[in-house]
Enzyme design. Structure first.
Site, PDB file in Angstrom:
ATOM      1  N   THR A 100       0.839  -1.169   0.145  1.00 54.20           N
ATOM      2  CA  THR A 100       0.061   0.125  -0.159  1.00 54.20           C
ATOM      3  C   THR A 100       0.716   1.386   0.105  1.00 54.20           C
ATOM      4  O   THR A 100       0.637   1.946   0.750  1.00 54.20           O
ATOM      5  CB  THR A 100      -1.037  -0.204   1.375  1.00 54.20           C
ATOM      6  OG1 THR A 100      -0.177   0.085   2.459  1.00 54.20           O
ATOM      7  CG2 THR A 100      -1.642  -1.336   1.123  1.00 54.20           C
ATOM      8  N   GLN A 146       4.727  -1.776   4.481  1.00 49.80           N
ATOM      9  CA  GLN A 146       4.994  -3.077   5.040  1.00 49.80           C
ATOM     10  C   GLN A 146       3.662  -3.829   4.857  1.00 49.80           C
ATOM     11  O   GLN A 146       3.416  -4.327   6.008  1.00 49.80           O
ATOM     12  CB  GLN A 146       5.386  -2.875   6.487  1.00 49.80           C
ATOM     13  CG  GLN A 146       6.041  -1.648   7.061  1.00 49.80           C
ATOM     14  CD  GLN A 146       7.427  -1.626   6.512  1.00 49.80           C
ATOM     15  OE1 GLN A 146       8.231  -2.689   6.180  1.00 49.80           O
ATOM     16  NE2 GLN A 146       8.029  -0.551   6.580  1.00 49.80           N
ATOM     17  N   HIS A 147       2.898  -3.529   3.966  1.00 46.21           N
ATOM     18  CA  HIS A 147       1.847  -4.415   3.588  1.00 46.21           C
ATOM     19  C   HIS A 147       1.716  -4.902   2.259  1.00 46.21           C
ATOM     20  O   HIS A 147       1.146  -5.024   1.450  1.00 46.21           O
ATOM     21  CB  HIS A 147       0.666  -3.347   3.490  1.00 46.21           C
ATOM     22  CG  HIS A 147       0.176  -2.454   4.786  1.00 46.21           C
ATOM     23  ND1 HIS A 147      -0.205  -1.224   4.844  1.00 46.21           N
ATOM     24  CD2 HIS A 147       0.591  -2.832   6.116  1.00 46.21           C
ATOM     25  CE1 HIS A 147      -0.341  -0.949   5.873  1.00 46.21           C
ATOM     26  NE2 HIS A 147       0.282  -1.671   6.676  1.00 46.21           N
ATOM     27  N   PRO A 148       2.746  -5.884   2.171  1.00 47.06           N
ATOM     28  CA  PRO A 148       2.979  -6.563   1.003  1.00 47.06           C
ATOM     29  C   PRO A 148       1.812  -7.819   0.871  1.00 47.06           C
ATOM     30  O   PRO A 148       1.559  -8.307   1.860  1.00 47.06           O
ATOM     31  CB  PRO A 148       4.466  -7.345   1.438  1.00 47.06           C
ATOM     32  CG  PRO A 148       4.488  -7.837   2.692  1.00 47.06           C
ATOM     33  CD  PRO A 148       3.667  -6.590   3.530  1.00 47.06           C
TER      34      PRO A 148
END
Lengths: 181, 431, 543
Positions: C327, C479-481
């Site tokens: 994101t 950090q929203h893979p």
């Protein structure tokens, strides 16, 4: 314990000096002379450092333990610390000012200002020196947190279950912090 | 692991789910004298029947709660009006005899884990109300009683007859000459309904109450019920009325102490529901109790902070004091870096648990945590013992080290413990 | 080589929230469960103390320090992603940070636990962009419910989480398990002032306990959610590791899985892991679950080149590692006239969502959030660098702390097969395993989203009487893979089917955000947790 008695002596001297000299108390600063590299400063060095630190930070009750640790750590990173402290002290003394703010408006020399910043940085950040030689001394006792105490917690030391919601009011009331409507 | 984790015992922690479910059963803090049964509900609350007669997570009053005693584990019984496994077929006389004489169905003697020696003085009027409450207001639950696990010779119940002859005073409550009605009410509550002496009065060799030392403090499983007499050093003379009021109604008296373990249950289930007049009456009576000194030289709430270890040790890779490191990582986030506490988090200085002449309450609190219901709020400290989350769990050595640090820095420095001490407390918390 | 072969009904690779949830559910159902974790098992107090002792303290508010200062261990066999572990190849750095410890990356997550909206499962059919999920919101609703209970979510009932200020959405059958935290002064003030301009504040659902919950104490406003909740009020995956273990599951830390093996029927036969000493161990099982994080999961599959699967396990489509999403966001710092005092309570709560609307044909949806991390140390350091001393130093620390707002925007990123994880050919860890190599770029759709968000942020300055003092449009990793083992009905263009089962292997499930068909602009953990509970239910019916 040897360490403990050293602290006790230092505390004793601090109160004696405060008693004798009132707010401004570095009569002996000029006497500080560079000494050989040693890891055990004299109690009087630590006391002088503490008194100077209290002047530089405008605080009245800094920890003797922390003063000793900052002093040792700074000495480690700045071999000419004693000279720099002596110079700074002499300059403050010569200026005749009573407070740090007065000293700053009096116009410190670049070298003195630099030394002052180094010492104040240590107390405020709780960390000595720059990367990669940064050394951690204090966390919750770092003075920067005092500026906002009452409004914000030291991260990781919470104020209690769901203990927030009111308008934050720092304990330290400072003239000029803009709060105009 | 699970076996251990469900062992929160010696009346330690009824889980909160149960507490909230039970809250509706309990009266508002007003003795609405509407009906006999309602009056009985208040008596049952003041007598704290619920705490012992409900298993952790179990149905109210259906029994099965393990009471760990020096002679073995006793399981409380089902006192719901269920006809088969409960007290549904008790006559009024049988009910009165069970509560006040320790005589169960068919003459079977009860163990004094059931505090009938305290209840013996409950007035007939109150017994009528209590009976009405249990008949009409408690939901019947058929749940078989769990056999006790009592060591010989205490396992011979008939021995209780002799014991009763020694320790059971069968007279009902009467005000004493010269006693104010408030003190009399307080004595009725403290000595009888709330049965404070069951924990706070030391026991004799035969497990009877040492009446010459009433309320002067006693071991309760892993815990210690402290001296609550008026002694200036050993007792609670330095607690103000407001301290005591706060303690009884919320379990928290600032710079004095907090209710944990069995006492947290007392506050959660009983004293917080008492009327303000009754709380004041208890305090008035506690002020009249004879002072009984013990060996301590200083009041347990008098210990302040000694050394600013945070200043010395922060940032050191190998701090000398392992106990400080554990304190800082496991305790200081709530109790704060210098143990001073903040808001509802209690200080570790000026604290009964750290200033005591023994480390029982400190260690048991670390092992089990704290769970207490206060008004709308649940007071909760996580456990660090076997029931804790793995990431929080501390070993016996960890707990000994952190306790020793806390005792030295914030409490009574003359008390120091070892891992073996913690191991024993762990065992005492396991039925 | 291995001394003995381990066996379990189900073996799970990865002990983060997804692996731990599946392990706990299956252990509760009486299955024999083995969970393998590449990293070590850590105690909360050690991480807290490492954090306090660190001269540089990492926090998400201080993005420039990404790359140093995580208090979590970095070990040769499981290097920290805060170092230079990840190899970057693309025009946009994908500097994500995940944790290789028992319990996984939730140890340091901000704990936002959103459900997706029904429309977010149908991006392609509604707006002609990206992909549709093969399942819809209704398929997942009951698992969302269960996941919220398992993770202990605190939230605000009856609000429109799309941000449009309409009826409550998404539809829910159960209220949030715990009530929302109280609002801070800043949150209340911002909500009030921005509402006046037609913006609809949305209160984030999150994993901080607001009543004692499964041994978690109540959130105390430690303001340290990242990198570590010092009291464990915030959920993390280690809690389900405990549950799994208490029901008989075995957790092996420091076990780096490096190979899966299949047979000619397509079934996975075994996996292999290495210990830190390099020793190799074999595990057989009826069902295999890979829940090793969106970067490590495809790495493991790609490393597992076998006779039957020459492109790697589950990779007949060549989609393993592709469609890497995030994101990815931007940030804006504002100076306000009135004091706001960010830093009270938990580190995040208030967001302004733009998740639905026809604009999505042309621009990425987004979420504007205000960071509530206390900025004191950052500003104190800056002021001292500038040589500020005397009373002025305290005054400035107060002023900057009270008047500075850090806004961050998260955007949806479309699945693009060119954005991908591959195996480095140059760099290897201490066990000789290749490190992940990342290629990442952002398209016009993303950039169009940032323009819309900047319009909103400029409006905010009017409504708040504030000035923008700093702007970073440079692709901040959030950090929203997601996406690297993408879910779909067509085995030619997806890795797993609608049950999260590999198209190529009937006894291989993949759990985690890597299966998501669309990134959305929201934090993905709750969706991955719900999918994991659904996987556990499927497996329960099979072994």
């Amino acid at each position: 314990m040897k360490q403990q008695s050293l602290f006790a002596t230092a505390v004793c001297q601090v109160s004696r000096r405060r008693l004798l000299l009132g707010g401004l108390a570095f009569g002996s600063m000029g006497l500080l002379a560079p000494r050989g590299l040693t890891n055990t400063p004299k109690a009087s060095d630590v006391t002088d450092f503490l008194i100077l630190s209290e002047f530089l930070t405008g605080r009245k009750t800094l920890s003797v333990t922390l003063a000793r640790r900052y002093y040792l750590g700074l000495q480690d990173q700045f071999p000419d610390l004693a000279v720099r402290i002596a110079n700074l002290s002499r300059e403050i003394h010569a200026s005749g000012v009573q407070t740090m703010d007065d000293y700053l408006s009096h116009g410190p020399s670049p070298e003195a200002r630099n030394t002052a910043t180094t010492i104040v940085s240590a107390w405020y950040l709780g960390v000595i020196g720059q990367n990669p030689k940064k050394q951690m001394i204090a966390y919750s006792d770092a003075l920067m947190f005092q500026a906002v105490a009452g409004a914000l917690v030291v991260p990781s030391y919470g104020a209690g279950p769901l203990a927030w919601g009111n308008r934050p009011e720092p304990y330290m009331m400072l003239k000029g912090v803009s709060d105009e409507q | 692991m699970r076996k251990i984790s469900t062992s929160c015992s010696t009346r330690v922690a009824i889980c909160l789910v149960a507490c909230s479910a039970l809250a509706s059963l309990l009266p508002k803090a007003q003795a609405a004298d509407v009906t006999l049964a309602e009056k009985g509900r208040y008596i049952a609350t003041a007598a704290d029947c619920l705490a012992c007669h409900t298993a952790p997570g179990g149905k109210p009053f259906a029994g099965g709660y393990p009471i760990i005693t020096p002679v073995g584990t006793i399981y409380s019984t089902n006192i719901t009006p269920a006809p088969k496994s409960g007290i549904g077929d008790y006559t009024k006389t049988e009910f009165f005899d069970a509560v006040r004489r320790g005589i169960g169905h068919n003459g079977k003697r009860l163990y004094p884990a059931m505090p009938y020696t305290s209840y013996a003085a409950i007035t007939n009027d109150d017994m009528e109300a209590l009976y009405a409450f249990f008949r009409s207001e408690v939901a019947p639950v058929e749940q078989e009683n769990r056999p006790d696990n009592i060591r010989f010779p205490f396992s011979i119940r008939s021995g209780m007859a002799l014991w009763n002859w020694l320790y059971l005073d069968t007279r009902t409550f009467q005000p004493r000459p010269g006693e104010t009605s408030q003190v009399a009410r307080g004595r009725y509550l403290v000595d009888h309904l709330e049965h404070c002496g069951t924990c706070h009065t030391p026991r004799t060799l035969f497990m009877g109450p040492a009446n010459g030392r009433a309320l002067s403090g006693s071991v309760v499983g892993a815990w210690y019920a402290p001296n609550i007499t008026t002694d200036k050093i050993a007792g609670i003379a330095d607690w103000t009325d407001s301290d005591l009021r706060n303690y009884l109604t919320s379990g928290h008296a600032m710079n004095k102490g907090q209710a944990a373990g069995p006492m947290a249950e007392v506050v959660t289930n009983s004293t917080r529901f008492l009327t303000p007049d009754d709380v004041d009456a208890m305090i008035a009576y506690l002020r009249e109790v004879s002072p009984i000194a013990s060996k301590e030289k200083r009041s347990r709430t008098s210990y302040g902070s000694t050394e600013p270890t945070e200043d010395i040790a922060r940032g050191q890779t190998n701090p000398d004091d392992r106990g400080w490191k554990i304190f800082s990582g496991s305790c200081a986030s709530c109790h704060q870096a210098q143990g001073q506490g903040i808001n509802v988090y209690p200080s570790l200085t000026h604290n009964s648990a750290t200033g005591s002449t023994n480390a029982r309450n400190l260690v048991a609190t670390i092992l089990t945590g704290v769970e207490r219901q206060t008004g709308e709020n649940a007071v909760f400290m996580p456990a660090f013992g076997p029931g804790a989350l793995w990431v929080n769990r501390l070993s016996d050595q960890d707990i000994a080290d952190v306790s020793n640090f806390i005792l030295k820095a914030f409490g009574n420095p003359s008390v120091q413990i070892d891992a073996r001490y913690v191991e024993k407390r762990r065992a005492e918390l396991t039925p | 080589m291995s001394s003995e072969t381990l066996h379990a009904d189900v073996v799970i690779v990865g002990s983060g929230v997804c692996g731990a949830l599946i392990g706990a559910q299956l252990a509760k159902a009486g299955k024999s469960v083995l969970i393998l974790e590449a990293g070590p098992r850590v105690k909360r107090r050690d991480i807290v103390e490492t954090y306090r002792d660190a001269p540089v303290k990492l926090s998400l508010a201080n993005m420039k320090l990404q790359g140093a200062g995580s208090p979590f261990p970095s070990l040769p066999h499981a290097p920290s992603t805060y170092g230079d572990y990840l190899e970057q190849n693309g025009p946009v750095k994908y500097n994500t940070s995940y944790l290789r410890v028992v319990g996984g990356t939730t140890w340091h997550f901000g704990s936002a636990l959103w459900r997706l909206l029904p429309s977010e499962f149908k991006l392609n059919s509604l707006y002609g962009r990206g992909r549709d999920w093969p399942i819809g919101y209704d398929d997942l609703e009951k698992y969302y419910d269960l996941a919220e209970l398992e993770l202990g979510v605190s939230g605000t009932d009856d609000q429109d989480e799309s941000g449009a200020g309409g009826n409550p959405s998404p539809p829910r059958t159960a209220p949030y398990p715990m009530k929302q935290v109280p609002l801070t002064y800043m949150f209340k003030t911002l909500a009030e002032k921005l509402s006046a301009g037609g913006y609809h504040p949305v209160w984030e659902p999150h994993g901080r306990a607001t009543r004692p919950y499964n041994q978690r104490p109540v959130c105390a406003g430690n303001n340290n959610c990242n990198p570590i909740c010092p009291i464990g009020a915030k959920y993390d995956g280690s809690m389900h590791c405990d549950i799994a273990e208490s029901r008989g599951a075995t957790i092996i830390p420091n076990a780096v899985v490096y190979r899966l093996e299949d047979d000619d029927t397509g079934r996975i036969q075994a996996l292999w892991f290495k210990r830190p000493d390099g020793s190799e161990h074999k595990v057989t099982a009826k069902v295999f679950v890979v829940a090793a994080h969106t970067i490590e999961t495809p790495k493991l599959l790609l490393m597992s080149k076998t006779r039957h699967s020459p492109n790697g396990i589950a990779n007949s489509s060549d989609m393993v590692g592709r469609n890497l999403m995030d994101t990815t966001g931007i940030s804006v710092t504002m100076k306000t006239r009135d004091p706001m005092w960010p830093g009270q309570g938990p580190t995040e709560l208030l967001v302004f969502n733009k998740r639905e609307g026809d604009f999505r044909r042309n621009a990425a949806q987004y979420k504007i959030k205000v960071r509530n991390t206390t900025p004191v140390s950052q500003y104190a350091a800056t002021l001292l660098e500038q040589g500020v001393l005397g009373t002025e130093l305290d005054r400035k620390i107060q002023e900057l702390s009270a008047h500075t707002l850090a806004w961050a925007v998260d955007f949806e990123v479309l699945p693009d097969p060119a954005n991908r994880v591959t195996l480095s050919t140059k760099k290897f860890d201490a066990l000789g395993l290749p490190v992940p190599s990342l290629y990442y770029n952002l398209d016009d759709y993303w950039h169009a989203g940032t323009e819309l968000a900047m319009q909103d942020l400029n409006n905010f300055t009017q409504l708040l009487d504030a000035d923008i003092i700093k702007k970073n449009m440079k692709f901040e990793n959030r950090q929203h893979p997601s996406g690297t083992t993408i879910m779909g009905d067509n085995p030619k263009d997806s890795v797993v089917n609608r049950d999260c089962r590999a198209h190529d292997h009937p006894n291989l499930y993949i759990a985690g955000t890597s299966v998501m068909s669309a990134s959305t602009c929201m934090n993905p953990t709750l969706t991955a947790a719900a999918l994991s509970l659904r996987i556990a239910e499927r497996i329960q019916g099979e072994v």
